[in-house]
Design a protein around this motif. Structure first.
Motif, PDB file in Angstrom:
ATOM      1  N   THR A  56       0.885  -1.185   0.023  1.00 44.68           N
ATOM      2  CA  THR A  56       0.155  -0.039  -0.237  1.00 44.68           C
ATOM      3  C   THR A  56       0.936   1.283   0.013  1.00 44.68           C
ATOM      4  N   GLU A  59       2.002   1.824  -3.611  1.00 45.31           N
ATOM      5  CA  GLU A  59       0.975   2.232  -4.407  1.00 45.31           C
ATOM      6  C   GLU A  59       0.747   3.534  -4.076  1.00 45.31           C
ATOM      7  N   ARG A  60       0.521   3.982  -2.946  1.00 42.01           N
ATOM      8  CA  ARG A  60       0.364   5.515  -2.621  1.00 42.01           C
ATOM      9  C   ARG A  60       1.506   6.380  -3.089  1.00 42.01           C
ATOM     10  N   THR A  63       1.017   6.856  -6.716  1.00 43.15           N
ATOM     11  CA  THR A  63      -0.100   7.614  -7.057  1.00 43.15           C
ATOM     12  C   THR A  63       0.176   9.212  -6.901  1.00 43.15           C
ATOM     13  N   GLU A 108      -5.045  -7.410  -6.033  1.00 47.51           N
ATOM     14  CA  GLU A 108      -5.655  -5.983  -6.294  1.00 47.51           C
ATOM     15  C   GLU A 108      -4.348  -5.108  -6.320  1.00 47.51           C
ATOM     16  N   LEU A 109      -3.661  -5.169  -5.117  1.00 41.47           N
ATOM     17  CA  LEU A 109      -2.421  -4.094  -4.934  1.00 41.47           C
ATOM     18  C   LEU A 109      -1.484  -4.320  -5.974  1.00 41.47           C
ATOM     19  N   VAL A 111      -1.786  -5.618  -9.019  1.00 43.22           N
ATOM     20  CA  VAL A 111      -2.159  -5.021 -10.634  1.00 43.22           C
ATOM     21  C   VAL A 111      -2.098  -3.715 -10.419  1.00 43.22           C
ATOM     22  N   ARG A 112      -2.700  -2.991  -9.456  1.00 40.86           N
ATOM     23  CA  ARG A 112      -2.730  -1.311  -9.422  1.00 40.86           C
ATOM     24  C   ARG A 112      -1.212  -0.799  -9.521  1.00 40.86           C
ATOM     25  N   ASP A 114       1.287  -2.411 -10.673  1.00 38.03           N
ATOM     26  CA  ASP A 114       2.006  -2.679 -12.067  1.00 38.03           C
ATOM     27  C   ASP A 114       1.386  -1.444 -13.370  1.00 38.03           C
ATOM     28  N   GLU A 115       0.132  -1.381 -12.973  1.00 36.09           N
ATOM     29  CA  GLU A 115      -0.631  -0.264 -13.684  1.00 36.09           C
ATOM     30  C   GLU A 115       0.283   1.299 -13.417  1.00 36.09           C
ATOM     31  N   LEU A 116       0.483   1.398 -12.293  1.00 37.89           N
ATOM     32  CA  LEU A 116       1.216   2.817 -11.839  1.00 37.89           C
ATOM     33  C   LEU A 116       2.542   2.766 -12.667  1.00 37.89           C
TER      34      LEU A 116
END
Length: 234
Positions: A56, A59-60, A63, A108-109, A111-112, A114-116
């Motif tokens: 997380t 991911e943050r 983002t 989910e984390l 995959v997110r 990977d997108e970022l």
């Protein structure tokens, strides 16, 4: 946006879980040119595992930072780093399954993230945690995540939050012992080594007595409790 190569920005992220699983938090910090913390954010996750907290935090961070800015990300989590740098391409090819055919944990984390990461320039750097002369940015992220896990409240530079308190896990550099006065002096003379905060939840101090939500508490070497019960070794 200005043309030409963007300057690489150095950042760190970290997660913490008190009990794994237990009260968890995440944090990231972005440095200025002198590699001192410039912007940071931390937040609570309720009850979660260390791995969820670490992912997380990454991911943050991704983002929060403009995707056009090249990043160097310092982390002390082998799992989170390996997940995104080593295992992710294989998991993706396998339809987000492990080599054993099981669904990837925290999918989910992952995959997110990977997108970022898609199309951006990111260098991951592993730094060991809790060193006396360790990486300043990682240490800052570690402290902020630990505090968010403990108090379960968001914090950050945008909110004008004070710098997070020292981590209980980092060895202290040798300091001369201070004589303890037998009675507690009001305010300024009491142990000023760490700040007190208001307890978000009721809890129990290591002295055995409980404290109420809203009471002043301070960090000791076993967690949080009455400011006067901080031990000399804390």
């Amino acid at each position: 946006m200005i043309g030409g190569m963007r300057e690489r920005v150095v950042a760190a992220c970290d997660g913490a879980s008190k009990g794994n699983p237990g009260p968890a938090g995440w944090a990231w910090v972005v440095a200025d040119e002198a590699e001192t913390p410039a912007r940071w954010e931390a937040g609570p996750l309720g009850r979660a595992t260390n791995n969820v907290a670490e992912l997380t935090a990454l991911e943050r961070l991704l983002t929060a930072v403009d995707p056009d800015v090249p990043l160097e990300i310092r982390m002390d989590s082998q799992y989170a780093m390996k997940a995104v740098t080593t295992w992710l391409p294989g998991w993706k090819r396998n339809g987000w399954k492990t080599s054993g055919g099981k669904p990837v944990a925290n999918q989910e984390l992952v995959v997110r993230i990977d997108e970022l990461l898609d199309g951006r320039s990111v260098d991951f750097r592993y730094v060991p945690a809790h060193q006396v002369d360790g990486d300043r940015l990682n240490d800052f992220a570690d402290r902020a995540a630990s505090q968010a896990a403990t108090v379960q409240e968001p914090a950050g530079s945008d909110q004008g939050s004070p710098e997070p308190p020292p981590s209980p896990d980092t060895p202290k550099t040798a300091r001369p012992a201070r004589a303890k006065s037998p009675r507690r002096s009001g305010g300024s003379g009491s142990a000023s080594s760490s700040r007190t905060i208001k307890a978000k939840f009721p809890g129990r101090c290591l002295c055995g007595r409980s404290y109420a939500a809203g009471a002043d508490i301070a960090k000791n070497d076993q967690g949080w409790g009455h400011p006067e019960c901080r031990t000399a070794g804390a």
